[in-house]
Scaffold this motif. Structure first.
Motif, PDB file in Angstrom:
ATOM      1  N   LEU A  75       1.021  -1.080  -0.292  1.00  0.00           N
ATOM      2  CA  LEU A  75       0.016  -0.190  -0.128  1.00  0.00           C
ATOM      3  C   LEU A  75       1.301   1.099  -0.146  1.00  0.00           C
ATOM      4  O   LEU A  75       0.417   2.446  -0.604  1.00  0.00           O
ATOM      5  CB  LEU A  75      -1.292   0.008   0.896  1.00  0.00           C
ATOM      6  N   VAL A  76       1.849   1.382   0.431  1.00  0.00           N
ATOM      7  CA  VAL A  76       3.065   2.277   0.993  1.00  0.00           C
ATOM      8  C   VAL A  76       3.047   2.970  -0.760  1.00  0.00           C
ATOM      9  O   VAL A  76       3.899   3.636  -1.036  1.00  0.00           O
ATOM     10  CB  VAL A  76       4.079   2.065   1.631  1.00  0.00           C
ATOM     11  N   GLU A  77       4.408   1.755  -1.058  1.00  0.00           N
ATOM     12  CA  GLU A  77       5.194   1.813  -2.637  1.00  0.00           C
ATOM     13  C   GLU A  77       3.720   2.127  -3.617  1.00  0.00           C
ATOM     14  O   GLU A  77       4.539   3.070  -4.447  1.00  0.00           O
ATOM     15  CB  GLU A  77       5.008  -0.127  -3.004  1.00  0.00           C
ATOM     16  N   ILE A  78       2.904   1.993  -3.423  1.00  0.00           N
ATOM     17  CA  ILE A  78       1.493   2.253  -4.729  1.00  0.00           C
ATOM     18  C   ILE A  78       1.282   3.637  -4.573  1.00  0.00           C
ATOM     19  O   ILE A  78       0.314   4.733  -5.356  1.00  0.00           O
ATOM     20  CB  ILE A  78       0.337   1.605  -4.854  1.00  0.00           C
ATOM     21  N   GLY A  79       1.131   4.666  -3.080  1.00  0.00           N
ATOM     22  CA  GLY A  79       1.066   5.527  -2.514  1.00  0.00           C
ATOM     23  C   GLY A  79       0.366   5.941  -1.871  1.00  0.00           C
ATOM     24  O   GLY A  79      -0.432   7.362  -2.335  1.00  0.00           O
ATOM     25  N   ILE A  80      -0.584   5.202  -1.496  1.00  0.00           N
ATOM     26  CA  ILE A  80      -1.856   4.739  -0.881  1.00  0.00           C
ATOM     27  C   ILE A  80      -1.401   6.352   0.458  1.00  0.00           C
ATOM     28  O   ILE A  80       0.014   6.209   1.132  1.00  0.00           O
ATOM     29  CB  ILE A  80      -2.157   4.083   0.331  1.00  0.00           C
ATOM     30  N   ASP A  81      -2.024   7.168   0.932  1.00  0.00           N
ATOM     31  CA  ASP A  81      -1.561   8.317   1.729  1.00  0.00           C
ATOM     32  C   ASP A  81      -2.107   8.576   2.978  1.00  0.00           C
ATOM     33  O   ASP A  81      -1.358   8.600   4.310  1.00  0.00           O
ATOM     34  CB  ASP A  81      -2.181   9.692   1.205  1.00  0.00           C
ATOM     35  N   SER A  82      -3.377   7.664   3.248  1.00  0.00           N
ATOM     36  CA  SER A  82      -3.263   7.265   4.842  1.00  0.00           C
ATOM     37  C   SER A  82      -4.271   5.652   4.755  1.00  0.00           C
ATOM     38  O   SER A  82      -4.750   5.836   3.458  1.00  0.00           O
ATOM     39  CB  SER A  82      -4.529   8.666   4.775  1.00  0.00           C
ATOM     40  N   LEU A  83      -4.251   5.490   6.065  1.00  0.00           N
ATOM     41  CA  LEU A  83      -4.868   4.307   6.123  1.00  0.00           C
ATOM     42  C   LEU A  83      -5.450   4.202   6.952  1.00  0.00           C
ATOM     43  O   LEU A  83      -5.329   4.445   8.223  1.00  0.00           O
ATOM     44  CB  LEU A  83      -4.023   2.955   5.781  1.00  0.00           C
ATOM     45  N   ASN A  84      -6.950   3.763   7.029  1.00  0.00           N
ATOM     46  CA  ASN A  84      -7.752   3.860   7.949  1.00  0.00           C
ATOM     47  C   ASN A  84      -8.176   2.147   8.448  1.00  0.00           C
ATOM     48  O   ASN A  84      -8.628   1.721   7.000  1.00  0.00           O
ATOM     49  CB  ASN A  84      -8.862   5.011   8.263  1.00  0.00           C
ATOM     50  N   PRO A  85      -8.901   1.867   9.602  1.00  0.00           N
ATOM     51  CA  PRO A  85      -8.426   2.257  11.245  1.00  0.00           C
ATOM     52  C   PRO A  85      -7.553   1.826  11.514  1.00  0.00           C
ATOM     53  O   PRO A  85      -7.914   1.500  12.937  1.00  0.00           O
ATOM     54  CB  PRO A  85     -10.140   1.688  11.302  1.00  0.00           C
TER      55      PRO A  85
END
Length: 354
Positions: free
Chosen positions: A260-270
């Motif tokens: 998820l970080v690799e593809i550039g997701i800016d924020s993860l919840n919950p």
């Protein structure tokens, strides 16, 4: 001077410190009713009453628009069909979840018929709502999100059924990938209409629960093959407009986080603690790239001393160098009293001030 929600959220998503961390959440309808019984004014917006942050959402209808009809109603429940072709039993008890009974789209042939009904048209957007509400949001400094609707979660929940979709991921992978991409295509087409009409938003967000307790619904290899490229396409669309991409995914998805970080997701919840998520570990490894949202165990929220201690333990570490948004790790259940939530907000502000 206090910042607006938009200023606060933007700084957190850019990994910068603010006046304090943003505080956002989703109370159940029964929770709101409880708070009103305990003293919150009937006409109050709970966010204003507790002086927390205001995010606003824009939605569109990308469904096949199957006819909805009531099949049976009793004192306890209603059985009805949805625009997604799903037959559900809706219980009348407070804050209950529907029971999914039957699904129309379970074969490639049924999917092709449904796909043909998922047309792109301006009448799938509530323009009157945008005209009425959008200027208020901007005047108030709210953070505005485009509610995208695609991926594993909404496909199994609202169209195909969990078992049907998981089997299809093995037996009909091309159909499943086409479903994921079609959902996203329809979202993009309609939100481009909204954007081009001048209703700009600050991020896209979408729900895609990919895990449950201590594991994911499918393997990392399957994620990389079938869903990751679709997620990346959504992220790229957002970033090309200079806005953020925020993913909601319940369950234990620790093994997916690096991708998820690799593809550039800016924020993860919950960051669901009871499922197995470890926000401090994620912060240590990816805190300079991924803004964390949540990670405060909802199971503890009815117990004032326990939840305050948890906030004091976690928030000072999670807020370091920005990149943290406060919320429960799911939503606010109706077991949380008005008094408790006031104490939670006070603690979050105290521990989350820079």
């Amino acid at each position: 001077m206090a910042m607006t929600t938009k200023e606060r959220m933007t700084r957190m998503l850019n990994h910068q410190e603010a006046d304090r961390i943003p505080i956002i959440d989703s109370p159940w309808a029964g929770t709101i009713r409880r708070w009103k019984k305990e003293g919150m004014p009937e006409d109050a917006d709970w966010r204003d009453y507790f002086d927390v942050d205001r995010t606003q959402g824009i939605g569109v209808d990308i469904s096949p628009r199957y006819p909805g009809k009531v099949l049976e109603e009793t004192d306890r429940y209603i059985i009805a069909t949805s625009g997604w072709g799903v037959t559900m039993k809706h219980f009348k008890e407070e804050d209950s979840s529907p029971e999914f009974i039957d699904f129309t789209v379970t074969t490639p042939q049924a999917w092709e018929e449904a796909k043909s009904r998922m047309t792109v048209s301006r009448d799938r957007i509530d323009w009157n709502y945008l005209e009425r509400e959008y200027p208020k949001w901007r005047k108030n400094g709210d953070f505005v999100e485009a509610g995208f609707w695609f991926g594993f979660d909404v496909t199994h929940s609202w169209m195909m059924g969990t078992e049907n979709l998981l089997i299809a991921m093995y037996e009909e992978p091309e159909m499943v990938v086409d479903m994921f991409n079609t959902y996203l295509d329809r979202c993009i087409a309609h939100f481009e209409m909204i954007w081009d009409a001048g209703y700009h938003f600050d991020s896209i967000s979408w729900p895609d629960d990919m895990g449950y307790k201590n594991t994911t619904f499918f393997s990392l290899d399957m994620y990389r093959e079938m869903l990751k490229p679709v997620h990346k396409r959504a992220v790229d669309w957002a970033h090309n407009r200079g806005i953020f991409a925020r993913l909601h995914s319940c369950g234990d998805i620790m093994t997916f986080v690096p991708d998820l970080v690799e593809i550039g997701i800016d924020s993860l919840n919950p960051l669901e603690i009871k499922a197995g998520m470890d926000p401090l570990k994620i912060k240590a490894e990816f805190g300079d790239k991924l803004t964390l949202n949540g990670g405060i165990n909802a199971v503890l929220w009815p117990e004032k001393d326990a939840i305050i201690a948890e906030i004091e333990r976690l928030v000072p570490k999670l807020k370091e160098n920005g990149g943290y948004i406060f919320s429960s790790d799911h939503s606010i259940p109706n077991s949380v009293s008005l008094e408790n939530f006031k104490a939670i907000v006070d603690a979050a502000k105290r521990c989350g001030t820079y």
